[in-house]
Design a protein around this motif. Structure first.
Motif, PDB file in Angstrom:
ATOM      1  N   VAL A 132       0.833  -1.191   0.000  1.00  0.00           N
ATOM      2  CA  VAL A 132       0.000   0.000   0.000  1.00  0.00           C
ATOM      3  C   VAL A 132       0.874   1.250   0.000  1.00  0.00           C
ATOM      4  N   TYR A 133       0.303   2.340  -0.548  1.00  0.00           N
ATOM      5  CA  TYR A 133       1.019   3.624  -0.654  1.00  0.00           C
ATOM      6  C   TYR A 133       0.013   4.740  -0.482  1.00  0.00           C
ATOM      7  N   SER A 134       0.409   5.809   0.214  1.00  0.00           N
ATOM      8  CA  SER A 134      -0.444   6.986   0.307  1.00  0.00           C
ATOM      9  C   SER A 134       0.416   8.187   0.633  1.00  0.00           C
ATOM     10  N   SER A 135      -0.096   9.350   0.327  1.00  0.00           N
ATOM     11  CA  SER A 135       0.620  10.578   0.679  1.00  0.00           C
ATOM     12  C   SER A 135       0.404  10.956   2.141  1.00  0.00           C
ATOM     13  N   GLY A 136      -0.496  10.274   2.799  1.00  0.00           N
ATOM     14  CA  GLY A 136      -0.748  10.517   4.207  1.00  0.00           C
ATOM     15  C   GLY A 136      -0.809   9.226   4.988  1.00  0.00           C
ATOM     16  N   GLY A 146     -10.043  -8.412  10.531  1.00  0.00           N
ATOM     17  CA  GLY A 146     -10.065  -7.053  11.065  1.00  0.00           C
ATOM     18  C   GLY A 146      -8.683  -6.528  11.424  1.00  0.00           C
ATOM     19  N   TYR A 147      -7.648  -6.968  10.683  1.00  0.00           N
ATOM     20  CA  TYR A 147      -6.261  -6.553  10.954  1.00  0.00           C
ATOM     21  C   TYR A 147      -6.123  -5.055  10.670  1.00  0.00           C
ATOM     22  N   ALA A 148      -5.693  -4.300  11.670  1.00  0.00           N
ATOM     23  CA  ALA A 148      -5.570  -2.845  11.540  1.00  0.00           C
ATOM     24  C   ALA A 148      -4.147  -2.469  11.145  1.00  0.00           C
ATOM     25  N   PHE A 149      -4.039  -1.540  10.188  1.00  0.00           N
ATOM     26  CA  PHE A 149      -2.720  -1.053   9.783  1.00  0.00           C
ATOM     27  C   PHE A 149      -2.871   0.365   9.247  1.00  0.00           C
ATOM     28  N   THR A 150      -1.752   1.049   9.104  1.00  0.00           N
ATOM     29  CA  THR A 150      -1.743   2.432   8.633  1.00  0.00           C
ATOM     30  C   THR A 150      -0.727   2.565   7.512  1.00  0.00           C
ATOM     31  N   THR A 151      -1.065   3.315   6.504  1.00  0.00           N
ATOM     32  CA  THR A 151      -0.132   3.528   5.393  1.00  0.00           C
ATOM     33  C   THR A 151       1.026   4.412   5.838  1.00  0.00           C
ATOM     34  N   THR A 152       2.124   4.312   5.098  1.00  0.00           N
ATOM     35  CA  THR A 152       3.305   5.156   5.325  1.00  0.00           C
ATOM     36  C   THR A 152       3.210   6.396   4.444  1.00  0.00           C
ATOM     37  N   ARG A 153       3.589   7.523   4.990  1.00  0.00           N
ATOM     38  CA  ARG A 153       3.532   8.746   4.192  1.00  0.00           C
ATOM     39  C   ARG A 153       4.549   8.682   3.053  1.00  0.00           C
ATOM     40  N   ASN A 154       4.040   8.833   1.835  1.00  0.00           N
ATOM     41  CA  ASN A 154       4.884   8.936   0.634  1.00  0.00           C
ATOM     42  C   ASN A 154       5.852   7.770   0.495  1.00  0.00           C
ATOM     43  N   ARG A 191       4.453   0.385   1.598  1.00  0.00           N
ATOM     44  CA  ARG A 191       4.582  -0.476   2.764  1.00  0.00           C
ATOM     45  C   ARG A 191       4.105  -1.863   2.371  1.00  0.00           C
ATOM     46  N   ASP A 192       4.936  -2.877   2.632  1.00  0.00           N
ATOM     47  CA  ASP A 192       4.651  -4.253   2.220  1.00  0.00           C
ATOM     48  C   ASP A 192       4.143  -5.054   3.413  1.00  0.00           C
ATOM     49  N   PHE A 193       3.145  -5.913   3.177  1.00  0.00           N
ATOM     50  CA  PHE A 193       2.569  -6.737   4.224  1.00  0.00           C
ATOM     51  C   PHE A 193       2.554  -8.190   3.800  1.00  0.00           C
ATOM     52  N   ALA A 194       2.713  -9.097   4.776  1.00  0.00           N
ATOM     53  CA  ALA A 194       2.587 -10.539   4.564  1.00  0.00           C
ATOM     54  C   ALA A 194       1.874 -11.099   5.793  1.00  0.00           C
ATOM     55  N   LEU A 195       0.561 -11.395   5.667  1.00  0.00           N
ATOM     56  CA  LEU A 195      -0.253 -11.786   6.814  1.00  0.00           C
ATOM     57  C   LEU A 195      -0.701 -13.226   6.684  1.00  0.00           C
ATOM     58  N   ALA A 230      -6.497  10.948   2.214  1.00  0.00           N
ATOM     59  CA  ALA A 230      -5.739  10.818   0.976  1.00  0.00           C
ATOM     60  C   ALA A 230      -6.090   9.514   0.274  1.00  0.00           C
ATOM     61  N   ALA A 231      -5.973   9.527  -1.036  1.00  0.00           N
ATOM     62  CA  ALA A 231      -6.184   8.301  -1.797  1.00  0.00           C
ATOM     63  C   ALA A 231      -5.109   7.288  -1.437  1.00  0.00           C
ATOM     64  N   VAL A 232      -5.459   6.022  -1.599  1.00  0.00           N
ATOM     65  CA  VAL A 232      -4.541   4.929  -1.289  1.00  0.00           C
ATOM     66  C   VAL A 232      -4.338   4.089  -2.540  1.00  0.00           C
ATOM     67  N   ALA A 233      -3.041   3.729  -2.799  1.00  0.00           N
ATOM     68  CA  ALA A 233      -2.720   2.822  -3.906  1.00  0.00           C
ATOM     69  C   ALA A 233      -2.448   1.439  -3.347  1.00  0.00           C
ATOM     70  N   PHE A 234      -2.987   0.411  -4.019  1.00  0.00           N
ATOM     71  CA  PHE A 234      -2.757  -0.988  -3.660  1.00  0.00           C
ATOM     72  C   PHE A 234      -2.074  -1.681  -4.831  1.00  0.00           C
ATOM     73  N   ASP A 235      -1.164  -2.621  -4.532  1.00  0.00           N
ATOM     74  CA  ASP A 235      -0.481  -3.352  -5.602  1.00  0.00           C
ATOM     75  C   ASP A 235      -0.046  -4.713  -5.079  1.00  0.00           C
ATOM     76  N   ASP A 236       0.212  -5.631  -6.031  1.00  0.00           N
ATOM     77  CA  ASP A 236       0.770  -6.962  -5.740  1.00  0.00           C
ATOM     78  C   ASP A 236      -0.031  -7.693  -4.667  1.00  0.00           C
ATOM     79  N   ILE A 237      -1.322  -7.845  -4.889  1.00  0.00           N
ATOM     80  CA  ILE A 237      -2.189  -8.569  -3.949  1.00  0.00           C
ATOM     81  C   ILE A 237      -2.206 -10.027  -4.379  1.00  0.00           C
ATOM     82  N   ALA A 238      -1.796 -10.941  -3.501  1.00  0.00           N
ATOM     83  CA  ALA A 238      -1.688 -12.345  -3.875  1.00  0.00           C
ATOM     84  C   ALA A 238      -1.691 -13.210  -2.628  1.00  0.00           C
ATOM     85  N   VAL A 239      -2.060 -14.464  -2.793  1.00  0.00           N
ATOM     86  CA  VAL A 239      -1.931 -15.477  -1.754  1.00  0.00           C
ATOM     87  C   VAL A 239      -0.709 -16.321  -2.107  1.00  0.00           C
ATOM     88  N   THR A 240       0.225 -16.432  -1.179  1.00  0.00           N
ATOM     89  CA  THR A 240       1.461 -17.176  -1.423  1.00  0.00           C
ATOM     90  C   THR A 240       1.682 -18.184  -0.310  1.00  0.00           C
TER      91      THR A 240
END
Length: 866
Positions: A789-793, A812-820, A823-827, A855-865
């Motif tokens: 995920v990516y966001s300006s805020g 219901g896993y809570a997380f916050t984006t990193t400014r600019n 941020r990569d997640f593996a849950l 702020a808008a949020v960008a999502f990328d590389d969503i996959a089950v591994t």
């Protein structure tokens, strides 16, 4: 000589192709040059000799003395680079020390790297080949340092660290030998046995002396302290590549032995020496020697020498992070030895000067009271530098006028460690100004002592004046130190206006040792493979003995190893061979190695203290004529355009005094790419899902390498073959958008985590979602949901999954984006630690705590591994 090998080695040294070479039609032995060559900015003078006295007096040579009768030519094609006219030395007089009259041909104007020779036009005869370049002495220094490796005792010399010609098993490792040496007063009594393994052979004999080691160890330490960048970690020692210069690894080999000599006493003093009690039974190679070994008891001379060595090494090694604990132990040992010596000498009023009765062979290791006082001053200077304690300062300042050279007012080519120590003390912040001034002023007044006055007067045909009284046993050590004492003026900034002249004197002593002498002889053993036309063939040495396969570098199957410095010319020779002592002093040498009554050891024996003086001189000259300043560390790299097979890396530039820098990128300890000209590079062909710890180093044109940048860990995108892709540049087949209270763009071009597209989501209110529905996806143990995920805020989000349409939301896993930033997640896909069996929906929800608008949020590389 091994000409083909020599050409190959020289080609590598100056960076030219090893191709077929031209050469002078005839090589004459009366044109003397440094047979290895010259650094570009050196004064370069060939000496042309016509013998008048000595063994070669009948071999007259009349050089071409007319205008432009001497030339410097390229070895490759015989092209003339420089023409000039010989300058006669001293009006044509005969030089008494050499028995030669002569001329000089100065070709200093030529600085271009390459291979050359001097050519006499009238006689059509030339010198041997030599090189001009920044690396001409690098391999010479390497071989000179490796001499200490071949001198190690209790250590096998095996491939790949030893050439096949000079392999041998560990020496003196049997019962009653070094690990079980017994007292000379109770020979063979195991109750007196001590572990005295390691250390160096002192010289040509296999005995080990604490007092004789003092100047060797301290001078080598000083050589490194003055020029740390000269000495590499790639000399093919067993310790090479450990991050410590190989010279220091060799010094530590000796220090570890000295520690055992201290531990053996139980009093913090040091034993005096270890050796055999008979000359009978000496065999070659050393591993075959089964004679029992004995030690001589503690003596104040050894204790003081040990204190000086431990303290000097502790100061030097203390500046290296990896050696901090080792250095602290050395300083502690030095202080304990100091305390022991203070007690044993009744507070410096009496010294033990007759500890060695000669029973244990072969040198007399005793030191007179004056010499022991000087060891104490050496120790005190280093201990004051290490600890700052007033006791050591007071000792030095109360006694510095009583030690040589200060007490004599004559700073000649002896007491080299003391000269350096006094000058270093004068530069310490805590030294009294008057004491510091006295030391510096006395040294500054020494231009008439083997220094620039003799150079200006043209006192020596061979341009390296040493008084006749200094031609004695071990002359080559004296000569090397004559060079070192001149470089001390430069190192300690004395008479700065004459720095170039001091350097020239030192360089000429080096050239003399390298063949610019009346014998045209390189005083190092077996150096034909490294550029010498004529080097030492034979050493007086227990291993490389007369009649063995190691006897002669030219005629024996193996010969001695390269790089050993012999004692040199000695008109005081007392053996039975004629026509040595009666020669002019500079010709009083014979290249042979027989024993009594010939006593070749008076000329041809090497020694660790000769070697240390030479290594110090060569290292200092290389340092003074080369860029040794490493660039600064580059900035921490940053990654972009990360994909499954690579990424782009960029970093802030390094700075360097030369201005010319390239960069090497490392993945951990592995070089990923070398020689990058700019401050960014793209890397492809990597494994998907792989992690890389990336650092950058800067490298300048001289080969100096910076410290590594801060490390960045980059993980390439997940391996699609091991994943069920939900989104990667587009929604995967079978997956649909079932989001609510948000606006989505599934073809966002910037920013992207990998590939070319990402998802942009503008949430209308808390509870808005990016919800993706697919076919029911069965899961196995270890299933992990990955996304970026990516966001300006800083946007608060929650992640939910559903196992089927209409089922309860889980997670219901809570997380916050990193400014600019991405941020990569593996849950792990589990609930309360139990793996889920399947999923059908993945839901990213704007948390209820969010304050709109967000702020808008960008999502990328969503996959089950897995």
């Amino acid at each position: 000589m091994h000409l083909s090998l020599r050409l190959a080695a020289a080609a590598v040294a100056v960076g030219i192709a090893a191709v077929a070479q031209a050469a002078p039609l005839q090589v004459g032995k009366f044109i003397r040059v440094d047979q290895f060559g010259y650094l570009p900015d050196m004064r370069k003078v060939a000496i042309v000799a016509d013998p008048q006295a000595g063994f070669d007096a009948a071999e007259a040579f009349a050089p071409g003395t007319g205008a432009n009768q001497y030339q410097l030519r390229r070895w490759a094609d015989d092209s003339v680079v420089l023409s000039g006219t010989l300058a006669v030395w001293n009006g044509g007089a005969t030089h008494a020390q050499s028995g030669d009259r002569g001329w000089h041909f100065d070709f200093s104007a030529v600085t271009a790297p390459g291979s050359y020779y001097v050519w006499d036009v009238a006689n059509r005869v030339g010198s041997g080949r030599f090189e001009i370049g920044t690396a001409v002495y690098d391999e010479v220094l390497r071989q000179a340092v490796r001499m200490f490796f071949y001198q190690r005792l209790g250590f096998a010399k095996l491939a790949p660290y030893a050439d096949a010609r000079w392999t041998d098993g560990a020496a003196f490792v049997d019962a009653y030998q070094d690990a079980q040496a017994t007292s000379r007063t109770a020979k063979g009594n195991l109750a007196t046995a001590r572990d005295l393994r390691g250390g160096w052979m002192d010289a040509g004999d296999a005995n080990k002396y604490v007092t004789f080691a003092q100047d060797t160890v301290i001078q080598l330490i000083d050589a490194w302290r003055a020029n740390p960048a000269v000495f590499g970690d790639d000399y093919n020692l067993p310790e090479s590549g450990n991050g410590l210069p190989d010279l220091l690894d060799e010094i530590k080999w000796e220090l570890d032995f000295l520690k055992r000599m201290q531990d053996a006493t139980g009093s913090n003093g040091l034993l005096l020496k270890v050796g055999v009690d008979t000359y009978d039974g000496e065999v070659t190679p050393p591993s075959a020697d089964k004679r029992r070994r004995y030690y001589v008891a503690e003596c104040t001379s050894a204790t003081l020498a040990g204190s000086a060595m431990f303290a000097s090494a502790g100061v030097a090694l203390g500046g290296i992070a990896s050696q901090a604990a080792y250095a602290a132990d050395l300083v502690s040992r030095a202080e304990k030895a100091w305390t022991r010596a203070k007690s044993a000498t009744a507070s410096w009023t009496r010294y033990q000067t007759a500890c060695d009765n000669g029973d244990i062979k072969s040198g007399d290791a005793d030191v007179d009271a004056q010499g022991q006082l000087e060891s104490a001053v050496l120790a005190a200077i280093a201990l004051y530098e290490a600890t700052g304690k007033a006791e050591y300062k007071s000792f030095v300042e109360a006694r510095y006028t009583t030690v040589r050279p200060y007490s004599l007012g004559w700073w000649g080519p002896y007491w080299a460690p003391m000269q350096t120590a006094l000058l270093r003390y004068a530069g310490l912040a805590g030294a009294s100004a008057g004491v510091a001034g006295n030391i510096r002023n006395q040294k500054a007044a020494q231009n008439g002592v083997l220094s620039i006055d003799a150079l200006a007067a043209g006192s020596d045909l061979y341009r390296a004046h040493v008084p006749t009284s200094d031609f004695s046993w071990g002359h080559n050590r004296t000569r090397a130190n004559a060079g070192n004492l001149n470089l001390d003026f430069v190192a300690f900034n004395l008479n700065a206006g004459s720095a170039a002249q001091y350097s020239e004197v030192a360089q000429q002593h080096l050239h003399w040792l390298h063949g610019a002498n009346p014998l045209g002889l390189v005083y190092l053993s077996h150096m034909a493979d490294y550029g010498a036309e004529k080097s030492i063939d034979e050493l007086y040495h227990a291993w490389f003995s007369d009649g063995s396969v190691w006897d002669n570098a030219t005629s024996s199957p193996k010969g001695p190893p390269p790089g050993y410095l012999v004692g040199g010319p000695n008109p005081g020779y007392g053996g039975s061979v004629a026509n040595i002592a009666n020669q002019p002093p500079q010709k009083a040498y014979k290249d042979w190695n027989t024993g009594w009554p010939d006593n070749s050891w008076e000329l041809s024996e090497p020694a660790i203290y000769y070697q240390a003086a030479y290594v110090a001189l060569l290292g200092r000259i290389i340092s003074a004529n080369r860029d040794l300043q490493a660039p600064s560390a580059p900035g921490k790299p940053a990654a972009s355009a990360v994909s499954g097979s690579g990424f782009k890396l960029s970093w802030a530039a390094a700075t360097d005094d030369s201005g010319a820098v390239v960069y090497d990128v490392y993945d951990g300890a592995t070089l990923l790419r070398a020689g990058i000209a700019g401050t960014s590079a793209s890397f492809t062909g990597l494994t998907c899902g792989s992690s890389h710890a990336l650092t950058v180093k800067a490298r300048d044109a001289a080969g100096n390498v910076s410290a590594a940048s801060a490390s960045l860990t980059v993980t390439t995108a997940v391996c699609l073959s091991d994943a069920t892709v939900i989104y990667a540049d587009a929604l995967a087949s079978g997956w649909t958008d079932v989001s609510r209270n948000s606006t989505r763009d599934f073809a966002l071009k910037l920013p992207v985590r990998s590939g070319s597209r990402a998802v942009r989501v503008s949430f209308a209110a808390p509870g808005g979602t990016l919800a993706l529905r697919g076919p029911v996806l069965p899961l196995a143990v270890g299933a992990t949901l990955r996304f970026s995920v990516y966001s300006s805020g800083a946007v608060p989000l929650r992640l939910w999954v559903q196992t089927a349409d209409g089922s309860a939301r889980l997670g219901g896993y809570a997380f916050t984006t990193t400014r600019n930033g991405w941020r990569d997640f593996a849950l792990p896909l589990s609930t309360r630690g139990n793996p889920l069996a399947r999923i059908q929906r993945v839901i990213f929800e704007l948390d209820s705590t969010a304050l709109t608008p967000v702020a808008a949020v960008a999502f990328d590389d969503i996959a089950v591994t897995y």
